[in-house]
Motif scaffolding. Structure first.
Motif, PDB file in Angstrom:
ATOM      1  N   HIS A 145     -36.995 -33.078  35.909  1.00 17.82           N
ATOM      2  CA  HIS A 145     -38.151 -33.975  35.951  1.00 17.82           C
ATOM      3  C   HIS A 145     -37.913 -35.269  35.177  1.00 17.82           C
ATOM      4  CE1 HIS A 145     -40.869 -31.448  38.259  1.00 17.82           C
ATOM      5  NE2 HIS A 145     -40.342 -30.424  37.622  1.00 17.82           N
ATOM      6  N   ALA A 146     -36.921 -35.260  34.290  1.00 21.36           N
ATOM      7  CA  ALA A 146     -36.540 -36.518  33.644  1.00 21.36           C
ATOM      8  C   ALA A 146     -35.729 -37.370  34.607  1.00 21.36           C
ATOM      9  CB  ALA A 146     -35.741 -36.240  32.374  1.00 21.36           C
ATOM     10  N   GLY A 147     -35.029 -36.734  35.534  1.00 19.83           N
ATOM     11  CA  GLY A 147     -34.233 -37.469  36.515  1.00 19.83           C
ATOM     12  C   GLY A 147     -35.101 -38.306  37.430  1.00 19.83           C
ATOM     13  N   HIS A 148     -36.237 -37.738  37.851  1.00 12.00           N
ATOM     14  CA  HIS A 148     -37.209 -38.468  38.675  1.00 12.00           C
ATOM     15  C   HIS A 148     -38.529 -37.723  38.608  1.00 12.00           C
ATOM     16  CE1 HIS A 148     -39.102 -40.086  42.446  1.00 12.00           C
ATOM     17  NE2 HIS A 148     -38.561 -41.208  41.957  1.00 12.00           N
ATOM     18  N   TYR A 149     -39.613 -38.466  38.547  1.00 10.55           N
ATOM     19  CA  TYR A 149     -40.928 -37.836  38.366  1.00 10.55           C
ATOM     20  C   TYR A 149     -41.267 -36.830  39.464  1.00 10.55           C
ATOM     21  CZ  TYR A 149     -42.560 -41.264  41.848  1.00 10.55           C
ATOM     22  OH  TYR A 149     -42.722 -42.015  42.981  1.00 10.55           O
ATOM     23  N   SER A 150     -40.706 -37.015  40.658  1.00  4.76           N
ATOM     24  CA  SER A 150     -41.019 -36.122  41.779  1.00  4.76           C
ATOM     25  C   SER A 150     -40.484 -34.713  41.567  1.00  4.76           C
ATOM     26  CB  SER A 150     -40.433 -36.678  43.080  1.00  4.76           C
ATOM     27  OG  SER A 150     -39.005 -36.665  43.030  1.00  4.76           O
ATOM     28  N   GLY A 151     -39.455 -34.571  40.724  1.00  3.55           N
ATOM     29  CA  GLY A 151     -38.814 -33.274  40.533  1.00  3.55           C
ATOM     30  C   GLY A 151     -37.872 -32.892  41.651  1.00  3.55           C
ATOM     31  N   GLN A 152     -37.577 -33.841  42.562  1.00  2.02           N
ATOM     32  CA  GLN A 152     -36.743 -33.536  43.724  1.00  2.02           C
ATOM     33  C   GLN A 152     -35.317 -34.060  43.604  1.00  2.02           C
ATOM     34  OE1 GLN A 152     -38.490 -31.477  45.962  1.00  2.02           O
ATOM     35  NE2 GLN A 152     -39.841 -31.749  44.202  1.00  2.02           N
ATOM     36  N   TYR A 153     -35.044 -34.777  42.530  1.00  4.35           N
ATOM     37  CA  TYR A 153     -33.720 -35.371  42.322  1.00  4.35           C
ATOM     38  C   TYR A 153     -32.938 -34.485  41.368  1.00  4.35           C
ATOM     39  CZ  TYR A 153     -30.330 -38.942  40.689  1.00  4.35           C
ATOM     40  OH  TYR A 153     -29.196 -39.641  40.348  1.00  4.35           O
ATOM     41  N   PHE A 154     -32.087 -33.614  41.934  1.00  3.30           N
ATOM     42  CA  PHE A 154     -31.338 -32.664  41.109  1.00  3.30           C
ATOM     43  C   PHE A 154     -30.227 -32.043  41.948  1.00  3.30           C
ATOM     44  CE2 PHE A 154     -34.525 -30.179  43.307  1.00  3.30           C
ATOM     45  CZ  PHE A 154     -33.850 -29.034  43.702  1.00  3.30           C
ATOM     46  N   GLY A 155     -29.250 -31.472  41.281  1.00  2.00           N
ATOM     47  CA  GLY A 155     -28.251 -30.654  41.952  1.00  2.00           C
ATOM     48  C   GLY A 155     -27.399 -31.402  42.957  1.00  2.00           C
ATOM     49  N   ALA A 156     -27.042 -30.695  44.016  1.00  3.94           N
ATOM     50  CA  ALA A 156     -26.115 -31.237  45.008  1.00  3.94           C
ATOM     51  C   ALA A 156     -26.500 -30.768  46.394  1.00  3.94           C
ATOM     52  CB  ALA A 156     -24.682 -30.800  44.678  1.00  3.94           C
ATOM     53  N   SER A 157     -25.995 -31.466  47.389  1.00  7.35           N
ATOM     54  CA  SER A 157     -26.266 -31.098  48.785  1.00  7.35           C
ATOM     55  C   SER A 157     -25.507 -29.830  49.163  1.00  7.35           C
ATOM     56  CB  SER A 157     -25.846 -32.234  49.714  1.00  7.35           C
ATOM     57  OG  SER A 157     -24.425 -32.379  49.714  1.00  7.35           O
ATOM     58  N   LEU A 158     -25.928 -29.225  50.235  1.00  4.54           N
ATOM     59  CA  LEU A 158     -25.251 -28.026  50.728  1.00  4.54           C
ATOM     60  C   LEU A 158     -23.791 -28.339  51.063  1.00  4.54           C
ATOM     61  CD1 LEU A 158     -25.253 -25.082  51.681  1.00  4.54           C
ATOM     62  CD2 LEU A 158     -26.141 -25.889  53.892  1.00  4.54           C
ATOM     63  N   LYS A 159     -23.543 -29.473  51.697  1.00  2.00           N
ATOM     64  CA  LYS A 159     -22.171 -29.818  52.071  1.00  2.00           C
ATOM     65  C   LYS A 159     -21.294 -29.996  50.834  1.00  2.00           C
ATOM     66  CE  LYS A 159     -19.386 -32.757  55.064  1.00  2.00           C
ATOM     67  NZ  LYS A 159     -19.366 -33.896  56.027  1.00  2.00           N
ATOM     68  N   ALA A 160     -21.861 -30.502  49.728  1.00  4.22           N
ATOM     69  CA  ALA A 160     -21.087 -30.647  48.494  1.00  4.22           C
ATOM     70  C   ALA A 160     -20.641 -29.278  47.986  1.00  4.22           C
ATOM     71  CB  ALA A 160     -21.917 -31.364  47.430  1.00  4.22           C
ATOM     72  N   PHE A 161     -21.550 -28.302  48.016  1.00  2.00           N
ATOM     73  CA  PHE A 161     -21.178 -26.959  47.560  1.00  2.00           C
ATOM     74  C   PHE A 161     -20.175 -26.306  48.500  1.00  2.00           C
ATOM     75  CE2 PHE A 161     -25.243 -27.001  45.061  1.00  2.00           C
ATOM     76  CZ  PHE A 161     -24.652 -26.842  43.821  1.00  2.00           C
TER      77      PHE A 161
END
Length: 326
Positions: free
Chosen positions: A206-222
């Motif tokens: 939530h510090a990354g972006h107020y929406s809480g949706q900016y985190f981790g990595a995409s499926l293709k990255a994994f």
């Protein structure tokens, strides 16, 4: 007839268990129902259309219990050891059914000392060989934490879910060699590009972006990282939250039972506004909130933004987001 049985079992796996936070739940009853459903799904779902056919929920959030139980059964024998980090107080987790049903030894980690203290006060901590450790995880301390608690070498399962540096932490892990890896991916980043949030040691969702949706990595990255580490992608759960990988040398054990590879976008919405209020934004509109934020192409190392990447979703994911049948 087989199709009807599969539909019935899939529905049972989603709805037969109460919420993990329900104050009146009977864990003994839950365990028995989980065991029964695991046997039923193993017996009847022979022509599966994806890992999601095996889903059921006892203590997991989105049906991961059933997928993990099926994989462990098919890949047996595996080392009866798991590691899961990002567990909060372990009420809802990917490995609790594994701990209680199969009595595996495990290490759970969370950044909240209060949450881990709650785990240590629970019956799970003395009834099972469960180690609970409080630490904010980074790519520099993860292996040291494992080794300090006696976890190294071959293990059965690793579950990664810290809503932040997940890609960079899994990339850094060298001390353990899991048979199965479960990773939460960020479906809002789409399925076309191999991207992750840039590494920042103190990153929080939530510090990354107020929406809480900016985190981790995409499926293709994994998937890209898994390939480099020697793992095969088997698919995701139907809710579009967790991806499942099996080490290449174990894949032959699945034989003709290996299900078709199927992945899903996320349909749930916990998007928030700047005041922290849920806004219930769905689909590509989630990514629109973050198009200006930095993102790293993990295959090239180039930093860009979601907006510069252009369209993020394959035609298949677009159909699924519209509600078309898988």
């Amino acid at each position: 007839m087989k199709g009807l049985i599969k539909k019935a079992l899939r529905k049972a796996g989603k709805y037969m268990f109460p919420s993990a936070n329900h104050p009146a739940r009977d864990e003994t009853s839950l365990m028995l129902q989980g065991k029964q459903l695991a046997h039923l799904k193993s017996a009847f779902v022979k022509d599966s259309t994806g890992l999601f056919d095996f889903e059921f929920k006892v203590f997991s959030q989105w049906g991961e219990d059933g997928i993990i139980e099926w994989l462990v059964e098919q890949l047996s024998p595996l080392p009866q050891i798991f590691i899961e980090f990002g567990v909060e107080d372990y009420t809802e987790s990917n490995t609790r059914f594994l701990l209680m049903n199969r009595n595996w030894r495990g290490l759970v980690i969370d950044g909240s000392p209060d949450a881990i203290a709650k785990v240590r006060r629970s019956e799970l901590h003395w009834r099972h060989d469960l180690t609970a450790h409080a630490s904010f995880i980074t790519r520099d301390n993860i292996d040291r934490i494992f080794e300090e608690h006696g976890f190294s070498g071959e293990i059965g399962l690793l579950s990664v879910d810290i809503d932040g540096n997940d890609y960079w932490v899994w990339e850094a892990i060298k001390s353990v060699n899991p048979g199965i890896v479960v990773c939460e991916y960020c479906a809002h980043f789409g399925d076309i590009h191999a991207v992750s949030v840039p590494y920042k040691e103190d990153f929080t969702r939530h510090a990354g972006h107020y929406s809480g949706q900016y985190f981790g990595a995409s499926l293709k990255a994994f998937i890209s990282l898994a390939n480099r580490k020697g793992y095969t992608f088997l698919g995701t759960n139907a809710s579009g939250i967790n991806a499942f990988f099996v080490r290449n040398d174990l894949i032959p054990r699945l034989g003709d039972k290996q299900p078709p590879v199927k992945s899903f976008p996320m349909r749930a919405s916990d998007t928030r506004d700047e005041q922290g209020t849920l806004t219930f934004i769905h689909g590509p509109a989630k990514a629109d909130l973050m198009r200006h934020l930095p993102i790293v192409d993990v295959e090239t190392g180039k930093q860009t933004t979601l907006g510069e990447l252009g369209y993020l979703y394959s035609d298949e994911w677009v159909k699924l987001m519209r509600g078309d049948l898988p």
